[in-house]
Design an enzyme around this catalytic site. Structure first.
Site, PDB file in Angstrom:
ATOM      1  N   ASP A 123       0.871  -1.174   0.000  1.00 13.67           N
ATOM      2  CA  ASP A 123       0.000   0.000   0.000  1.00 13.67           C
ATOM      3  C   ASP A 123       0.911   1.228   0.000  1.00 13.67           C
ATOM      4  O   ASP A 123       1.693   1.429   0.936  1.00 13.67           O
ATOM      5  CB  ASP A 123      -0.853  -0.056   1.272  1.00 13.67           C
ATOM      6  CG  ASP A 123      -1.718   1.172   1.473  1.00 13.67           C
ATOM      7  OD1 ASP A 123      -1.563   2.172   0.732  1.00 13.67           O
ATOM      8  OD2 ASP A 123      -2.537   1.139   2.398  1.00 13.67           O
ATOM      9  N   ILE A 124       0.808   2.043  -1.022  1.00 14.01           N
ATOM     10  CA  ILE A 124       1.742   3.174  -1.191  1.00 14.01           C
ATOM     11  C   ILE A 124       1.670   4.156  -0.021  1.00 14.01           C
ATOM     12  O   ILE A 124       2.640   4.860   0.258  1.00 14.01           O
ATOM     13  CB  ILE A 124       1.493   3.875  -2.547  1.00 14.01           C
ATOM     14  CG1 ILE A 124       2.713   4.686  -2.980  1.00 14.01           C
ATOM     15  CG2 ILE A 124       0.235   4.747  -2.503  1.00 14.01           C
ATOM     16  CD1 ILE A 124       2.653   5.186  -4.421  1.00 14.01           C
ATOM     17  N   ASN A 148      -7.335  12.893 -10.399  1.00 12.05           N
ATOM     18  CA  ASN A 148      -8.118  13.338 -11.567  1.00 12.05           C
ATOM     19  C   ASN A 148      -7.953  14.851 -11.685  1.00 12.05           C
ATOM     20  O   ASN A 148      -7.362  15.489 -10.808  1.00 12.05           O
ATOM     21  CB  ASN A 148      -9.578  12.916 -11.438  1.00 12.05           C
ATOM     22  CG  ASN A 148     -10.237  13.476 -10.196  1.00 12.05           C
ATOM     23  OD1 ASN A 148     -10.349  14.701 -10.048  1.00 12.05           O
ATOM     24  ND2 ASN A 148     -10.635  12.610  -9.291  1.00 12.05           N
ATOM     25  N   GLY A 153      -9.803   4.494  -5.562  1.00  7.06           N
ATOM     26  CA  GLY A 153      -8.499   3.894  -5.828  1.00  7.06           C
ATOM     27  C   GLY A 153      -7.400   4.443  -4.941  1.00  7.06           C
ATOM     28  O   GLY A 153      -7.598   4.724  -3.750  1.00  7.06           O
ATOM     29  N   VAL A 154      -6.237   4.621  -5.535  1.00  6.72           N
ATOM     30  CA  VAL A 154      -5.081   5.079  -4.762  1.00  6.72           C
ATOM     31  C   VAL A 154      -5.303   6.525  -4.280  1.00  6.72           C
ATOM     32  O   VAL A 154      -4.838   6.909  -3.197  1.00  6.72           O
ATOM     33  CB  VAL A 154      -3.784   4.894  -5.582  1.00  6.72           C
ATOM     34  CG1 VAL A 154      -3.668   5.870  -6.728  1.00  6.72           C
ATOM     35  CG2 VAL A 154      -2.566   4.954  -4.687  1.00  6.72           C
ATOM     36  N   ASP A 155      -6.026   7.305  -5.050  1.00  2.40           N
ATOM     37  CA  ASP A 155      -6.338   8.689  -4.671  1.00  2.40           C
ATOM     38  C   ASP A 155      -7.117   8.710  -3.341  1.00  2.40           C
ATOM     39  O   ASP A 155      -6.761   9.447  -2.396  1.00  2.40           O
ATOM     40  CB  ASP A 155      -7.168   9.307  -5.811  1.00  2.40           C
ATOM     41  CG  ASP A 155      -7.320  10.807  -5.738  1.00  2.40           C
ATOM     42  OD1 ASP A 155      -6.731  11.430  -4.843  1.00  2.40           O
ATOM     43  OD2 ASP A 155      -8.040  11.364  -6.597  1.00  2.40           O
ATOM     44  N   SER A 191      -3.001   5.264 -14.100  1.00  2.00           N
ATOM     45  CA  SER A 191      -3.989   5.043 -15.190  1.00  2.00           C
ATOM     46  C   SER A 191      -4.430   3.594 -15.373  1.00  2.00           C
ATOM     47  O   SER A 191      -5.281   3.342 -16.228  1.00  2.00           O
ATOM     48  CB  SER A 191      -3.497   5.560 -16.561  1.00  2.00           C
ATOM     49  OG  SER A 191      -3.645   6.960 -16.654  1.00  2.00           O
ATOM     50  N   GLY A 217      -5.958   1.528 -13.277  1.00  2.00           N
ATOM     51  CA  GLY A 217      -7.126   1.099 -12.503  1.00  2.00           C
ATOM     52  C   GLY A 217      -8.387   1.585 -13.188  1.00  2.00           C
ATOM     53  O   GLY A 217      -8.728   1.131 -14.288  1.00  2.00           O
ATOM     54  N   VAL A 218      -9.037   2.534 -12.555  1.00  2.00           N
ATOM     55  CA  VAL A 218     -10.282   3.104 -13.077  1.00  2.00           C
ATOM     56  C   VAL A 218     -10.108   3.615 -14.512  1.00  2.00           C
ATOM     57  O   VAL A 218     -11.040   3.530 -15.318  1.00  2.00           O
ATOM     58  CB  VAL A 218     -10.738   4.269 -12.159  1.00  2.00           C
ATOM     59  CG1 VAL A 218     -11.936   5.001 -12.737  1.00  2.00           C
ATOM     60  CG2 VAL A 218     -11.065   3.757 -10.769  1.00  2.00           C
TER      61      VAL A 218
HETATM   62  N1  AR6 Z   1      -1.378   1.644  -2.955  1.00  2.41           N
HETATM   63  C1  AR6 Z   1      -0.821   1.352  -4.162  1.00  2.41           C
HETATM   64  N2  AR6 Z   1      -1.546   1.158  -5.287  1.00  2.41           N
HETATM   65  C2  AR6 Z   1      -2.887   1.236  -5.188  1.00  2.41           C
HETATM   66  C3  AR6 Z   1      -3.548   1.552  -3.977  1.00  2.41           C
HETATM   67  C4  AR6 Z   1      -2.734   1.754  -2.828  1.00  2.41           C
HETATM   68  N3  AR6 Z   1      -3.248   2.043  -1.631  1.00  2.41           N
HETATM   69  N4  AR6 Z   1      -4.891   1.571  -4.214  1.00  2.41           N
HETATM   70  C5  AR6 Z   1      -5.062   1.280  -5.524  1.00  2.41           C
HETATM   71  N5  AR6 Z   1      -3.860   1.073  -6.109  1.00  2.41           N
HETATM   72  P1  AR6 Z   1      -6.499   3.919  -9.747  1.00  2.41           P
HETATM   73  P2  AR6 Z   1      -6.220   5.499 -12.240  1.00  2.41           P
HETATM   74  C6  AR6 Z   1      -3.540   0.750  -7.505  1.00  2.41           C
HETATM   75  O1  AR6 Z   1      -7.855   3.485 -10.173  1.00  2.41           O
HETATM   76  O2  AR6 Z   1      -6.460   4.303 -13.084  1.00  2.41           O
HETATM   77  C7  AR6 Z   1      -9.473   7.835  -8.860  1.00  2.41           C
HETATM   78  O3  AR6 Z   1     -10.844   7.873  -8.576  1.00  2.41           O
HETATM   79  C8  AR6 Z   1      -4.621   0.116  -8.347  1.00  2.41           C
HETATM   80  O4  AR6 Z   1      -4.732  -1.268  -8.071  1.00  2.41           O
HETATM   81  O5  AR6 Z   1      -6.303   4.350  -8.354  1.00  2.41           O
HETATM   82  O6  AR6 Z   1      -5.104   6.432 -12.606  1.00  2.41           O
HETATM   83  C9  AR6 Z   1      -8.923   9.191  -9.239  1.00  2.41           C
HETATM   84  O7  AR6 Z   1      -9.541  10.244  -8.522  1.00  2.41           O
HETATM   85  C10 AR6 Z   1      -4.070   0.380  -9.744  1.00  2.41           C
HETATM   86  O8  AR6 Z   1      -3.065  -0.591 -10.048  1.00  2.41           O
HETATM   87  O9  AR6 Z   1      -5.969   5.156 -10.678  1.00  2.41           O
HETATM   88  C11 AR6 Z   1      -9.219   9.274 -10.705  1.00  2.41           C
HETATM   89  O10 AR6 Z   1     -10.545   9.683 -10.940  1.00  2.41           O
HETATM   90  C12 AR6 Z   1      -3.376   1.728  -9.605  1.00  2.41           C
HETATM   91  O11 AR6 Z   1      -3.268   1.951  -8.184  1.00  2.41           O
HETATM   92  C13 AR6 Z   1      -9.059   7.842 -11.166  1.00  2.41           C
HETATM   93  O12 AR6 Z   1      -9.283   7.023 -10.024  1.00  2.41           O
HETATM   94  C14 AR6 Z   1      -4.101   2.896 -10.226  1.00  2.41           C
HETATM   95  O13 AR6 Z   1      -5.520   2.722 -10.102  1.00  2.41           O
HETATM   96  C15 AR6 Z   1      -7.649   7.591 -11.641  1.00  2.41           C
HETATM   97  O14 AR6 Z   1      -7.579   6.297 -12.211  1.00  2.41           O
END
Ligand code: AR6
Length: 168
Positions: free
Chosen positions: A8-9, A22, A30-32, A115, A117-118
């Protein structure tokens, strides 16, 4: 030095963790979402003063309650098939985040898989863009001591490890 870890970052004690945000910079899932939860409400208050962020750009804030000293917020492209500049915009995220780190005297930085994930960017392409862009930047900037690619899943970690081993 480049490393790949699976964790977990928000737990990392580095100069900066990168947020896959975003364009509003006002939080999300997600990570945000994880970063905002761990940093506490002052992060959102600070982000609200920044005027958003364009896709491919990056902005820096303190880390507040995180162990990381700073958060670098970047906005990856939404995947729309690859013909709308997504690869170049994703490379811009890594380059601009690293540039901001250099400008702020930071030496250790950790990236999530922006990018993928979502925003649905295919992991095999995204991780090769991430690793080639970071390697090229580090070749020109010895100020950065360590870049960590933080993977959330086993399969993502395997993708990053093979991309780095390929020399891509
Ligand atoms: N630590 C490390 N990696 C993680 C964590 C964590 N705690 N949580 C998720 N990931 P995403 P995107 C991974 O969807 O595709 C948000 O709503 C996850 O498994 O977080 O850039 C923003 O506000 C994946 O591999 O980011 C934007 O609207 C990676 O992080 C949108 O999502 C990225 O997934 C951005 O989408």
């Amino acid at each position: 030095m480049i490393e790949v870890i699976q964790t977990d970052i928000t737990t990392l004690d580095v100069d900066a963790i990168v947020n896959a945000a975003n364009t509003s910079l006002l939080g999300g899932g997600g990570v945000d979402g994880a970063i905002h939860r761990a940093a506490g409400p002052k992060l959102l208050a600070k982000c609200a003063t920044l005027g958003g962020c364009k896709t491919g750009n990056a902005k820096i804030t303190p880390g507040y309650n995180l162990s990381a000293k700073h958060v670098i917020h970047t906005v990856g492209p939404v995947w729309r098939g690859g013909g709308r500049g997504e690869p170049e915009l994703l490379a811009d995220c890594y380059r601009n985040s690293l540039q901001l780190a250099v400008e702020n005297g930071l030496k250790t930085i950790a990236f999530p898989s922006i990018s993928t994930g979502v925003y649905r960017f295919p992991i095999d392409r995204a991780c090769r863009i991430a690793t080639t862009t970071v390697k090229a930047f580090l070749a020109d900037h010895d100020e950065i001591e360590k870049v960590t690619f933080v993977c959330f899943s086993n399969s993502d970690r395997a993708e990053y490890e093979s991309a780095l081993a390929e020399g891509n």
